[in-house]
Design a protein around this motif. Structure first.
Motif, PDB file in Angstrom:
ATOM      1  N   GLU A   1      13.373 104.626  46.764  1.00  0.00           N
ATOM      2  CA  GLU A   1      14.148 105.651  47.479  1.00  0.00           C
ATOM      3  C   GLU A   1      13.681 105.757  48.930  1.00  0.00           C
ATOM      4  N   ALA A   2      12.379 105.823  49.148  1.00  0.00           N
ATOM      5  CA  ALA A   2      11.831 105.934  50.507  1.00  0.00           C
ATOM      6  C   ALA A   2      12.133 104.676  51.318  1.00  0.00           C
ATOM      7  N   ILE A   3      12.042 103.505  50.684  1.00  0.00           N
ATOM      8  CA  ILE A   3      12.343 102.252  51.376  1.00  0.00           C
ATOM      9  C   ILE A   3      13.808 102.218  51.784  1.00  0.00           C
ATOM     10  N   SER A   4      14.696 102.587  50.869  1.00  0.00           N
ATOM     11  CA  SER A   4      16.129 102.607  51.183  1.00  0.00           C
ATOM     12  C   SER A   4      16.435 103.587  52.314  1.00  0.00           C
ATOM     13  N   ASN A   5      15.824 104.760  52.268  1.00  0.00           N
ATOM     14  CA  ASN A   5      16.043 105.750  53.332  1.00  0.00           C
ATOM     15  C   ASN A   5      15.538 105.237  54.676  1.00  0.00           C
ATOM     16  N   ALA A   6      14.400 104.551  54.679  1.00  0.00           N
ATOM     17  CA  ALA A   6      13.875 103.988  55.928  1.00  0.00           C
ATOM     18  C   ALA A   6      14.835 102.945  56.486  1.00  0.00           C
ATOM     19  N   ILE A   7      15.378 102.107  55.624  1.00  0.00           N
ATOM     20  CA  ILE A   7      16.326 101.078  56.059  1.00  0.00           C
ATOM     21  C   ILE A   7      17.578 101.724  56.622  1.00  0.00           C
ATOM     22  N   SER A   8      18.047 102.762  55.977  1.00  0.00           N
ATOM     23  CA  SER A   8      19.231 103.478  56.464  1.00  0.00           C
ATOM     24  C   SER A   8      19.007 103.976  57.894  1.00  0.00           C
ATOM     25  N   GLY A   9      17.809 104.456  58.185  1.00  0.00           N
ATOM     26  CA  GLY A   9      17.487 104.943  59.519  1.00  0.00           C
ATOM     27  C   GLY A   9      17.383 103.842  60.560  1.00  0.00           C
ATOM     28  N   LEU A  10      17.182 102.603  60.106  1.00  0.00           N
ATOM     29  CA  LEU A  10      17.057 101.472  61.031  1.00  0.00           C
ATOM     30  C   LEU A  10      18.411 100.890  61.435  1.00  0.00           C
ATOM     31  N   GLN A  11      19.413 101.109  60.610  1.00  0.00           N
ATOM     32  CA  GLN A  11      20.683 100.416  60.800  1.00  0.00           C
ATOM     33  C   GLN A  11      21.474 100.958  61.986  1.00  0.00           C
ATOM     34  N   GLN A  12      22.054 100.011  62.715  1.00  0.00           N
ATOM     35  CA  GLN A  12      22.956 100.313  63.818  1.00  0.00           C
ATOM     36  C   GLN A  12      24.352  99.853  63.394  1.00  0.00           C
ATOM     37  N   GLU A  13      25.356 100.639  63.623  1.00  0.00           N
ATOM     38  CA  GLU A  13      26.705 100.287  63.190  1.00  0.00           C
ATOM     39  C   GLU A  13      27.150  98.945  63.773  1.00  0.00           C
ATOM     40  N   GLY A  14      27.567  98.052  62.892  1.00  0.00           N
ATOM     41  CA  GLY A  14      28.073  96.756  63.311  1.00  0.00           C
ATOM     42  C   GLY A  14      27.004  95.706  63.562  1.00  0.00           C
ATOM     43  N   TRP A  15      25.731  96.066  63.499  1.00  0.00           N
ATOM     44  CA  TRP A  15      24.660  95.110  63.723  1.00  0.00           C
ATOM     45  C   TRP A  15      24.302  94.421  62.413  1.00  0.00           C
ATOM     46  N   VAL A  16      23.795  93.202  62.531  1.00  0.00           N
ATOM     47  CA  VAL A  16      23.402  92.437  61.347  1.00  0.00           C
ATOM     48  C   VAL A  16      22.061  91.748  61.585  1.00  0.00           C
ATOM     49  N   PHE A  17      21.390  91.451  60.493  1.00  0.00           N
ATOM     50  CA  PHE A  17      20.178  90.645  60.537  1.00  0.00           C
ATOM     51  C   PHE A  17      20.569  89.185  60.378  1.00  0.00           C
ATOM     52  N   THR A  18      19.869  88.311  61.079  1.00  0.00           N
ATOM     53  CA  THR A  18      20.064  86.871  60.945  1.00  0.00           C
ATOM     54  C   THR A  18      18.696  86.198  60.862  1.00  0.00           C
ATOM     55  N   GLU A  19      18.655  85.080  60.177  1.00  0.00           N
ATOM     56  CA  GLU A  19      17.427  84.296  60.077  1.00  0.00           C
ATOM     57  C   GLU A  19      17.224  83.524  61.376  1.00  0.00           C
ATOM     58  N   LEU A  20      16.006  83.548  61.898  1.00  0.00           N
ATOM     59  CA  LEU A  20      15.672  82.783  63.095  1.00  0.00           C
ATOM     60  C   LEU A  20      14.711  81.640  62.781  1.00  0.00           C
ATOM     61  N   SER A  21      14.304  81.521  61.524  1.00  0.00           N
ATOM     62  CA  SER A  21      13.401  80.444  61.110  1.00  0.00           C
ATOM     63  C   SER A  21      13.621  80.165  59.637  1.00  0.00           C
ATOM     64  N   ASP A  22      13.068  79.068  59.199  1.00  0.00           N
ATOM     65  CA  ASP A  22      12.997  78.806  57.770  1.00  0.00           C
ATOM     66  C   ASP A  22      11.925  79.709  57.181  1.00  0.00           C
ATOM     67  N   VAL A  23      12.003  79.950  55.888  1.00  0.00           N
ATOM     68  CA  VAL A  23      10.953  80.677  55.188  1.00  0.00           C
ATOM     69  C   VAL A  23       9.736  79.757  55.095  1.00  0.00           C
ATOM     70  N   GLN A  24       8.584  80.284  55.466  1.00  0.00           N
ATOM     71  CA  GLN A  24       7.329  79.543  55.346  1.00  0.00           C
ATOM     72  C   GLN A  24       6.477  80.224  54.284  1.00  0.00           C
ATOM     73  N   ILE A  25       5.937  79.419  53.374  1.00  0.00           N
ATOM     74  CA  ILE A  25       5.196  79.948  52.235  1.00  0.00           C
ATOM     75  C   ILE A  25       3.778  79.402  52.251  1.00  0.00           C
ATOM     76  N   THR A  26       2.827  80.283  51.953  1.00  0.00           N
ATOM     77  CA  THR A  26       1.451  79.856  51.771  1.00  0.00           C
ATOM     78  C   THR A  26       0.899  80.568  50.553  1.00  0.00           C
ATOM     79  N   SER A  27       0.225  79.827  49.717  1.00  0.00           N
ATOM     80  CA  SER A  27      -0.403  80.410  48.534  1.00  0.00           C
ATOM     81  C   SER A  27      -1.576  79.531  48.128  1.00  0.00           C
ATOM     82  N   PRO A  28      -2.698  80.147  47.829  1.00  0.00           N
ATOM     83  CA  PRO A  28      -3.818  79.355  47.340  1.00  0.00           C
ATOM     84  C   PRO A  28      -3.464  78.716  45.996  1.00  0.00           C
ATOM     85  N   PRO A  29      -4.047  77.579  45.680  1.00  0.00           N
ATOM     86  CA  PRO A  29      -3.798  76.962  44.378  1.00  0.00           C
ATOM     87  C   PRO A  29      -4.146  77.922  43.239  1.00  0.00           C
TER      88      PRO A  29
END
Length: 128
Positions: A52-80
């Motif tokens: 609920e808190a995460i959703s409310n925070a996201i709602s406060g971040l949104q600008q009408e008509g704006w969208v998120f776009t990827e600017l890179s590939d996903v990079q993953i790191t994990s120890p064996p």
């Protein structure tokens, strides 16, 4: 550990189906699907621990008509043999088809196929 494909999918779905969604109900449904019940979102505006808190925070971040776009590939790191996968994704936020007004980086830890932690780092606006 979650596969690279699963972690990549989770990061992209988080960006588009949670952060781009204008619907609180849809965000909550997708948070339940993609995030651990005790997941934690930390960004420059605060620390948010319930879906609920995460959703409310996201709602406060949104600008009408704006969208998120990827600017890179996903990079993953994990120890064996680790149970936790850690990944990052650069993103932009702004009006579709235009230079992003804001750019940033998400760093996510995934355990048991769910987001446990999301740390967001903001860059300066393009051109600054």
């Amino acid at each position: 550990m979650a596969s690279a494909e699963l972690i990549t999918s989770i990061l992209k779905e988080n960006l588009y189906e949670i952060f781009c969604s204008p619907s609180h109900e849809d965000r909550l449904k997708n948070l339940a699907r993609l995030w651990s019940p005790d997941g934690l979102f930390i960004d420059p505006l605060g620390t948010f621990q319930t879906h609920e808190a995460i959703s409310n925070a996201i709602s406060g971040l949104q600008q009408e008509g704006w969208v998120f776009t990827e600017l890179s590939d996903v990079q993953i790191t994990s120890p064996p043999n680790s149970e936790i996968g850690v990944a990052r994704l650069r993103w932009g936020y702004g009006k579709p088809g235009e230079e992003p007004e804001l750019t940033g980086l998400d760093v996510v830890s995934v355990k048991d196929g769910k987001v446990e932690r999301l740390y967001t780092f903001l860059d300066s606006k393009p051109g600054n």
